[in-house]
Design a protein around this motif. Structure first.
Motif, PDB file in Angstrom:
ATOM      1  N   ASP A 251       0.773  -1.250  -0.091  1.00 38.83           N
ATOM      2  CA  ASP A 251      -0.162   0.022  -0.088  1.00 38.83           C
ATOM      3  C   ASP A 251       1.005   1.188  -0.091  1.00 38.83           C
ATOM      4  O   ASP A 251       1.515   1.650   0.996  1.00 38.83           O
TER       5      ASP A 251
ATOM      6  N   CYS B 278       0.502   4.918   2.241  1.00 40.87           N
ATOM      7  CA  CYS B 278      -0.195   4.532   2.973  1.00 40.87           C
ATOM      8  C   CYS B 278      -1.389   5.525   3.977  1.00 40.87           C
ATOM      9  O   CYS B 278      -2.306   5.139   4.329  1.00 40.87           O
TER      10      CYS B 278
ATOM     11  N   THR C 156      -2.759   6.971   6.914  1.00 43.99           N
ATOM     12  CA  THR C 156      -3.156   6.471   8.362  1.00 43.99           C
ATOM     13  C   THR C 156      -3.353   5.070   8.219  1.00 43.99           C
ATOM     14  O   THR C 156      -3.628   4.338   9.258  1.00 43.99           O
ATOM     15  N   GLY C 157      -3.326   4.206   7.134  1.00 38.98           N
ATOM     16  CA  GLY C 157      -3.561   2.925   7.094  1.00 38.98           C
ATOM     17  C   GLY C 157      -4.800   2.599   6.676  1.00 38.98           C
ATOM     18  O   GLY C 157      -5.189   1.242   6.739  1.00 38.98           O
TER      19      GLY C 157
ATOM     20  N   SER D  60      -4.900  -0.146   3.967  1.00 37.65           N
ATOM     21  CA  SER D  60      -4.034  -1.342   4.405  1.00 37.65           C
ATOM     22  C   SER D  60      -4.923  -2.264   5.244  1.00 37.65           C
ATOM     23  O   SER D  60      -5.077  -3.383   5.114  1.00 37.65           O
ATOM     24  N   GLU D  61      -5.643  -1.513   5.959  1.00 40.32           N
ATOM     25  CA  GLU D  61      -6.749  -2.344   6.854  1.00 40.32           C
ATOM     26  C   GLU D  61      -7.785  -3.003   6.078  1.00 40.32           C
ATOM     27  O   GLU D  61      -8.035  -4.331   6.397  1.00 40.32           O
TER      28      GLU D  61
ATOM     29  N   GLY E 231       2.138  -1.325   4.427  1.00 41.95           N
ATOM     30  CA  GLY E 231       2.090   0.192   3.954  1.00 41.95           C
ATOM     31  C   GLY E 231       3.405   0.584   4.027  1.00 41.95           C
ATOM     32  O   GLY E 231       4.155   0.580   4.833  1.00 41.95           O
TER      33      GLY E 231
ATOM     34  N   ASP F 188       4.901   4.753   3.473  1.00 47.68           N
ATOM     35  CA  ASP F 188       4.711   6.180   3.453  1.00 47.68           C
ATOM     36  C   ASP F 188       6.117   6.849   3.774  1.00 47.68           C
ATOM     37  O   ASP F 188       6.831   6.373   4.305  1.00 47.68           O
TER      38      ASP F 188
ATOM     39  N   THR G 270      -0.359   3.268  10.612  1.00 51.12           N
ATOM     40  CA  THR G 270      -0.777   2.353   9.923  1.00 51.12           C
ATOM     41  C   THR G 270      -0.600   1.055  10.567  1.00 51.12           C
ATOM     42  O   THR G 270      -1.368   0.046  10.412  1.00 51.12           O
ATOM     43  N   ARG G 271       0.321   0.915  11.456  1.00 54.58           N
ATOM     44  CA  ARG G 271       0.672  -0.282  12.169  1.00 54.58           C
ATOM     45  C   ARG G 271      -0.145  -0.712  13.170  1.00 54.58           C
ATOM     46  O   ARG G 271      -0.163  -1.661  13.955  1.00 54.58           O
TER      47      ARG G 271
ATOM     48  N   ARG H 105      -3.223  -0.514  12.897  1.00 52.37           N
ATOM     49  CA  ARG H 105      -4.574  -0.953  12.254  1.00 52.37           C
ATOM     50  C   ARG H 105      -4.835  -2.514  12.425  1.00 52.37           C
ATOM     51  O   ARG H 105      -3.619  -3.020  12.725  1.00 52.37           O
TER      52      ARG H 105
ATOM     53  N   GLY I 131       4.478  -1.878   8.597  1.00 48.42           N
ATOM     54  CA  GLY I 131       4.704  -0.364   7.965  1.00 48.42           C
ATOM     55  C   GLY I 131       6.119  -0.017   7.758  1.00 48.42           C
ATOM     56  O   GLY I 131       6.968  -0.500   8.313  1.00 48.42           O
TER      57      GLY I 131
END
Length: 289
Positions: free
Chosen positions: A56, A59, A61-62, A65-66, A79, A81, A90-91, A93, A102
Motif C-alpha cells: 500500500d 498508505c 494512516t492505513g 491497508s486495513e 504500508g 509512506d 498504519t501499524r 490498524r 509499516g
C-alpha cells in the motif's frame, strides 16, 4: 518537468513535514480521500487474484491497508509512506492477531527486493511525485511477473478554483501541477507496464466558506510544497484578497466549490522484468555459404 527552475517541482522535505504534522488530524479531515479510496478498492472486485504480498504505497494512516487485511486474509500487507508518523498509525490498524507492516520509504527508492510483490495499490499519492516515469520504473521492478498496479491520483482540473483565485493575487505557485490522464498512461508504458487502463471522474466538494477548504487541506497535510511558493508568511491582506477572488466561483446557493479531477488506473507487470540499464544488442552477421 525535471528542471530545477520549474516552480511546480515539489520539495520532498516540505511534503514530508506536512504529512508528519497531519498524522493526528488526517482521519478527521480526509472525507474525500476515504471516498476515493473506497471507489478504488471496489475495482478489486473484478480482479481475480489471491496475492501473497501487497504494498500500500502512500498508505497514510492505513485505511487501505486495513481493508486489504480483511480482503486478503492470508496475504502480507505492507504500508509504505514518506512520513514516519503516518507509518506508525498504519501499524496500529487491524486486530490483535494480525496487523499491517509499516515501512517509511520514498516511492522513488523502495527498499524491497525485485519481484517481491503481487500487487501494488496507491491511493492519492502519485500527485506528490515529480517524475512519474521514474516512479513507475521503480514500481515495476518490485512487482512479480503479471503483478497488478492499481492507483488513484489527481488530474489537471483539481483545485482549479483555488489556483485561479490565487492567480489573481500574486505570481507564486499555490498548488501542485497535476498530470493529465493521457500522460499517466504514457508513463506506465514507458516504465514497461502492459495493458494500462486509465479513466477519470470529477468530484466537486462544496463549502459554506473558503476557509473550510483551507482547513481541510491543512488537516490532511496537503500543504503547498511547490518550489515556486511564497517562502514567507501569507499576510492578512494577501489572504483577504484571495478570499475575495474566490467569490467569483460562489454558487447561487451561496456555497463555494472545490473541484477534484480523479484519475484511476491499473496496469500489469510484464512477464520479463525490464532492465534498469539500457541493454546493448550486437547484431549477428550470417556468413555467406
Amino acid at each position: 518537468m525535471h528542471s530545477d527552475t520549474n516552480p511546480h517541482l515539489l520539495d520532498k522535505r516540505k511534503t514530508r513535514q506536512g504529512f508528519e504534522r497531519a498524522a493526528h488530524t488526517y482521519d478527521a479531515n480526509a472525507v474525500l480521500q476515504r471516498e476515493i479510496g473506497e471507489r478504488l478498492l471496489e475495482r478489486l472486485d473484478f480482479i481475480k487474484m489471491q496475492p501473497e504480498t501487497v504494498l500500500d504505497l502512500g498508505c497514510g494512516t492505513g485505511a487501505i491497508s486495513e481493508h486489504l487485511l480483511k480482503r486478503y486474509k492470508k496475504a502480507r500487507i505492507i504500508g509504505v509512506d514518506l512520513a514516519v508518523n503516518m507509518v506508525q498509525k498504519t501499524r496500529q490498524r487491524g486486530g490483535w492477531f494480525r496487523k499491517p507492516q509499516g515501512v517509511c520509504a520514498d516511492a522513488n527508492h523502495l527498499p524491497f527486493q525485485s519481484q517481491c510483490a503481487d500487487m501494488l495499490l496507491s491511493n492519492l499519492m502519485l500527485q506528490w511525485c515529480n517524475d512519474l516515469p521514474a516512479v513507475f520504473g521503480e514500481w515495476v521492478q518490485v512487482l512479480k511477473p503479471n503483478g497488478l498496479l492499481m492507483f488513484a491520483t489527481f488530474g489537471p482540473d483539481t483545485l482549479k478554483e483555488l489556483r485561479a483565485s490565487w492567480g489573481r493575487v500574486d505570481g507564486f505557485t499555490h498548488a501542485s501541477q497535476f498530470v493529465d490522464m493521457h500522460d499517466v498512461g504514457d508513463a506506465l508504458l514507458q516504465a514497461g507496464f502492459r495493458d494500462p487502463v486509465v479513466d477519470m471522474e470529477t468530484i466537486t466538494l462544496t463549502y459554506t466558506d473558503v476557509r473550510g477548504l483551507l482547513r481541510d487541506l491543512k488537516g490532511i497535510g496537503a500543504n503547498n510544497a511547490t518550489q515556486g511558493r511564497n517562502h514567507g508568511l501569507t499576510g492578512k491582506a494577501h489572504l483577504q484578497a484571495f478570499l475575495q477572488a474566490y467569490e467569483y466561483f460562489r454558487q447561487e446557493n451561496g456555497l463555494y466549490p472545490a473541484t477534484y479531477e480523479v484519475v484511476y488506473g491499473h496496469a500489469w507487470a510484464p512477464m520479463l522484468l525490464p532492465s534498469k540499464l539500457p541493454e546493448k544488442f550486437i547484431p549477428i552477421m550470417r556468413s555467406k555459404s
